[in-house]
Motif scaffolding. Structure first.
Motif, PDB file in Angstrom:
ATOM      1  N   GLY A  82       0.629  -1.172  -0.020  1.00 19.41           N
ATOM      2  CA  GLY A  82      -0.105  -0.026   0.140  1.00 19.41           C
ATOM      3  C   GLY A  82       0.660   1.350  -0.035  1.00 19.41           C
ATOM      4  O   GLY A  82       1.949   1.417   0.197  1.00 19.41           O
ATOM      5  N   PRO A  83       0.376   2.384  -0.107  1.00 22.80           N
ATOM      6  CA  PRO A  83       0.969   3.713  -0.270  1.00 22.80           C
ATOM      7  C   PRO A  83       1.485   4.369   1.155  1.00 22.80           C
ATOM      8  O   PRO A  83       2.269   5.314   1.100  1.00 22.80           O
ATOM      9  N   CYS A  84       0.898   3.596   2.096  1.00 23.26           N
ATOM     10  CA  CYS A  84       1.307   4.124   3.782  1.00 23.26           C
ATOM     11  C   CYS A  84       1.816   3.353   4.470  1.00 23.26           C
ATOM     12  O   CYS A  84       1.862   1.947   4.498  1.00 23.26           O
ATOM     13  N   LEU A  85       2.901   3.794   5.445  1.00 24.82           N
ATOM     14  CA  LEU A  85       3.602   2.928   6.429  1.00 24.82           C
ATOM     15  C   LEU A  85       3.515   3.674   7.743  1.00 24.82           C
ATOM     16  O   LEU A  85       3.814   4.935   7.881  1.00 24.82           O
ATOM     17  N   ARG A  86       2.975   2.919   8.685  1.00 24.42           N
ATOM     18  CA  ARG A  86       2.682   3.385   9.931  1.00 24.42           C
ATOM     19  C   ARG A  86       3.443   2.650  10.995  1.00 24.42           C
ATOM     20  O   ARG A  86       3.791   1.285  11.043  1.00 24.42           O
ATOM     21  N   PHE A  87       3.843   3.240  12.036  1.00 22.98           N
ATOM     22  CA  PHE A  87       4.883   2.747  13.170  1.00 22.98           C
ATOM     23  C   PHE A  87       5.000   3.588  14.386  1.00 22.98           C
ATOM     24  O   PHE A  87       4.521   4.761  14.568  1.00 22.98           O
ATOM     25  N   TRP A  88       5.605   2.873  15.460  1.00 21.82           N
ATOM     26  CA  TRP A  88       5.580   3.567  16.701  1.00 21.82           C
ATOM     27  C   TRP A  88       7.068   3.653  17.000  1.00 21.82           C
ATOM     28  O   TRP A  88       7.620   2.803  17.103  1.00 21.82           O
ATOM     29  N   PRO A  89       7.481   4.765  17.128  1.00 18.97           N
ATOM     30  CA  PRO A  89       9.191   5.115  17.420  1.00 18.97           C
ATOM     31  C   PRO A  89       9.161   4.634  18.742  1.00 18.97           C
ATOM     32  O   PRO A  89       8.134   5.110  19.592  1.00 18.97           O
ATOM     33  N   ILE A  90      10.037   4.153  19.273  1.00 17.49           N
ATOM     34  CA  ILE A  90      10.692   3.399  20.421  1.00 17.49           C
ATOM     35  C   ILE A  90      10.939   4.968  21.305  1.00 17.49           C
ATOM     36  O   ILE A  90      12.031   5.744  21.086  1.00 17.49           O
ATOM     37  N   SER A  91      10.156   5.263  22.565  1.00 13.90           N
ATOM     38  CA  SER A  91      10.776   6.302  23.186  1.00 13.90           C
ATOM     39  C   SER A  91      11.849   6.041  24.223  1.00 13.90           C
ATOM     40  O   SER A  91      12.690   6.607  24.545  1.00 13.90           O
ATOM     41  N   THR A  92      11.840   4.831  24.861  1.00 11.47           N
ATOM     42  CA  THR A  92      12.920   4.215  25.656  1.00 11.47           C
ATOM     43  C   THR A  92      12.759   2.723  25.832  1.00 11.47           C
ATOM     44  O   THR A  92      11.546   2.295  25.433  1.00 11.47           O
ATOM     45  N   SER A  93      13.736   2.018  26.404  1.00 10.59           N
ATOM     46  CA  SER A  93      13.500   0.638  26.571  1.00 10.59           C
ATOM     47  C   SER A  93      14.602   0.107  27.573  1.00 10.59           C
ATOM     48  O   SER A  93      15.206   1.019  27.868  1.00 10.59           O
ATOM     49  N   SER A  94      14.137  -1.165  28.200  1.00  5.99           N
ATOM     50  CA  SER A  94      15.147  -1.622  28.934  1.00  5.99           C
ATOM     51  C   SER A  94      14.788  -3.117  29.252  1.00  5.99           C
ATOM     52  O   SER A  94      14.418  -3.666  28.228  1.00  5.99           O
ATOM     53  N   ARG A  95      15.497  -3.865  30.231  1.00  6.05           N
ATOM     54  CA  ARG A  95      15.227  -5.116  30.641  1.00  6.05           C
ATOM     55  C   ARG A  95      14.452  -5.374  32.011  1.00  6.05           C
ATOM     56  O   ARG A  95      15.162  -4.469  32.892  1.00  6.05           O
ATOM     57  N   TYR A  96      13.438  -6.318  31.874  1.00  9.02           N
ATOM     58  CA  TYR A  96      12.782  -6.229  33.059  1.00  9.02           C
ATOM     59  C   TYR A  96      13.434  -7.317  33.949  1.00  9.02           C
ATOM     60  O   TYR A  96      13.599  -8.422  33.566  1.00  9.02           O
ATOM     61  N   ILE A 187       6.026 -13.403  27.385  1.00  9.34           N
ATOM     62  CA  ILE A 187       7.087 -13.499  28.403  1.00  9.34           C
ATOM     63  C   ILE A 187       8.383 -13.269  27.341  1.00  9.34           C
ATOM     64  O   ILE A 187       8.505 -14.141  26.437  1.00  9.34           O
ATOM     65  N   SER A 188       9.050 -12.178  27.147  1.00  3.90           N
ATOM     66  CA  SER A 188       9.915 -12.023  26.345  1.00  3.90           C
ATOM     67  C   SER A 188      11.436 -12.913  26.900  1.00  3.90           C
ATOM     68  O   SER A 188      11.774 -12.900  27.916  1.00  3.90           O
ATOM     69  N   LEU A 189      11.947 -13.588  25.754  1.00  3.07           N
ATOM     70  CA  LEU A 189      13.168 -14.292  26.251  1.00  3.07           C
ATOM     71  C   LEU A 189      14.202 -13.578  26.365  1.00  3.07           C
ATOM     72  O   LEU A 189      15.136 -14.214  27.397  1.00  3.07           O
ATOM     73  N   GLY A 190      14.416 -12.423  25.959  1.00  5.63           N
ATOM     74  CA  GLY A 190      15.521 -11.517  26.418  1.00  5.63           C
ATOM     75  C   GLY A 190      15.291 -10.572  27.518  1.00  5.63           C
ATOM     76  O   GLY A 190      15.644  -9.537  27.906  1.00  5.63           O
ATOM     77  N   SER A 191      13.960 -10.492  28.103  1.00  2.00           N
ATOM     78  CA  SER A 191      13.266  -9.859  29.180  1.00  2.00           C
ATOM     79  C   SER A 191      13.264  -8.414  28.569  1.00  2.00           C
ATOM     80  O   SER A 191      13.565  -7.351  29.474  1.00  2.00           O
ATOM     81  N   ARG A 192      12.957  -8.152  27.359  1.00  2.00           N
ATOM     82  CA  ARG A 192      12.834  -6.586  26.934  1.00  2.00           C
ATOM     83  C   ARG A 192      11.736  -6.080  27.014  1.00  2.00           C
ATOM     84  O   ARG A 192      10.704  -6.794  27.181  1.00  2.00           O
ATOM     85  N   VAL A 193      11.564  -4.782  27.518  1.00  2.00           N
ATOM     86  CA  VAL A 193      10.341  -4.206  27.487  1.00  2.00           C
ATOM     87  C   VAL A 193      10.625  -2.629  26.671  1.00  2.00           C
ATOM     88  O   VAL A 193      11.566  -2.090  26.839  1.00  2.00           O
ATOM     89  N   TYR A 194       9.475  -2.436  26.048  1.00  2.00           N
ATOM     90  CA  TYR A 194       9.762  -1.308  25.144  1.00  2.00           C
ATOM     91  C   TYR A 194       8.649  -0.345  25.754  1.00  2.00           C
ATOM     92  O   TYR A 194       7.504  -0.642  26.069  1.00  2.00           O
ATOM     93  N   PHE A 195       8.835   0.935  25.478  1.00  2.00           N
ATOM     94  CA  PHE A 195       7.870   2.022  25.842  1.00  2.00           C
ATOM     95  C   PHE A 195       7.893   3.037  24.516  1.00  2.00           C
ATOM     96  O   PHE A 195       8.606   3.395  23.846  1.00  2.00           O
ATOM     97  N   ALA A 196       6.211   3.527  24.346  1.00  2.00           N
ATOM     98  CA  ALA A 196       6.201   4.217  23.135  1.00  2.00           C
ATOM     99  C   ALA A 196       5.046   5.242  23.442  1.00  2.00           C
ATOM    100  O   ALA A 196       4.223   4.944  24.065  1.00  2.00           O
TER     101      ALA A 196
END
Length: 273
Positions: A82-96, A187-196
């Motif tokens: 399609g003609p459009c691409l939508r996404f969420w930029p990562i504001s920050t991330s960490s490991r829980y 449950i993330s195998l790498g214990s990653r958590v993202y924020f947006a």
């Protein structure tokens, strides 16, 4: 007796004729050279504009939240092309360190304990204010087209929760709280958590490519011009790729003053589960 010297009328006419012929050839030569220079300048300007737009897009998509990207039609419907691409930029991330932990003395609030996120300005320093109330917290994002958005669920269940409270860090660990109604199923195998907290949308419409942004869930306003002189443009998902959820294709055809330049570009998202 001195003899008078000069040009006859025939000689003068011949000289004028030769000068005219030479001027004609010279003007054609100069005109061709000017046209070549103009065409080369137009082509270079066209390629420069295209590279600028694609470099900006490539950098943003590379750091997008995995699973948040979706190709859309102009009306917002999810599609593989399609003609459009939508996404969420990562504001920050960490490991829980702990996920879905019940808050002491409360049955309606859960906690996620994580390493204090790094500062965007200096990754060697921690930033206690990187996460804010209202941010979306995402764990193990695996999108499904049936849900339409990560907010509505992932392949295995809920993967997004809204932050309701952010506590001060203690010994390098920080706790964020969210409601028990938004219990995270994965449950993330790498214990990653993202924020947006923002969404970005690139669209090719008519002869232009625009970029627009808004808070997640809010209507997207009119876009800012990123490229023009487009004859055609399309985003597409490579469904047969090894990492189909994180690889996208972009085809742009630019046309200006008879010059046509076609770009086939690959877009990749990092940290896709």
């Amino acid at each position: 007796m001195r003899t008078a010297s000069g040009f006859t009328l025939i000689e003068l006419v011949m000289v004028i004729l030769l000068l005219g012929i030479m001027a004609t050839f010279a003007s054609q030569f100069i005109g061709i050279g000017t046209q070549i220079y103009g065409d080369a300048s137009s082509r270079e300007q066209l390629m420069s504009d295209a590279r600028l737009a694609m470099e900006r897009l490539n950098r943003e998509v590379r750091d997008a939240l995995p699973g948040s990207e979706r190709i859309e039609t102009l009306d917002g419907s999810w599609d593989d092309s399609g003609p459009c691409l939508r996404f969420w930029p990562i504001s920050t991330s960490s490991r829980y360190l702990a996920l879905n932990r019940a808050q002491s003395g409360s049955i309606s609030t859960l906690e996620l304990v994580m390493a204090t996120p790094s500062s965007a300005a200096n990754p060697l320093n921690q930033d206690a204010n990187a996460v804010k109330v209202g941010d979306l917290m995402v764990v193990f994002p695996m999108p499904t087209s049936a849900a339409g958005s990560l907010v509505n669920g992932c392949e295995y269940g809920r993967c997004v929760a809204r932050v309701t409270e952010v506590l001060a860090p203690v010994s390098g660990a920080q706790t964020v709280r969210y409601t028990s109604g938004e219990t995270l199923a994965g449950i993330s195998l790498g214990s990653r958590v993202y924020f947006a907290n923002q969404q970005v949308r690139y669209c090719v419409e008519g002869s232009t490519m625009t970029r627009s942004s808004a808070a997640i869930g809010a209507p997207v306003a009119a876009g800012v011009l990123m490229a023009e002189s487009l004859r055609a443009g399309n985003f597409y998902r490579e469904v047969s790729a090894f990492n189909a959820e994180g690889e996208f294709g972009l085809r742009l055809v630019f046309e200006r003053k008879g010059e046509v330049v076609t770009f086939n570009h690959k877009l990749g998202v990092l940290n896709v589960p």
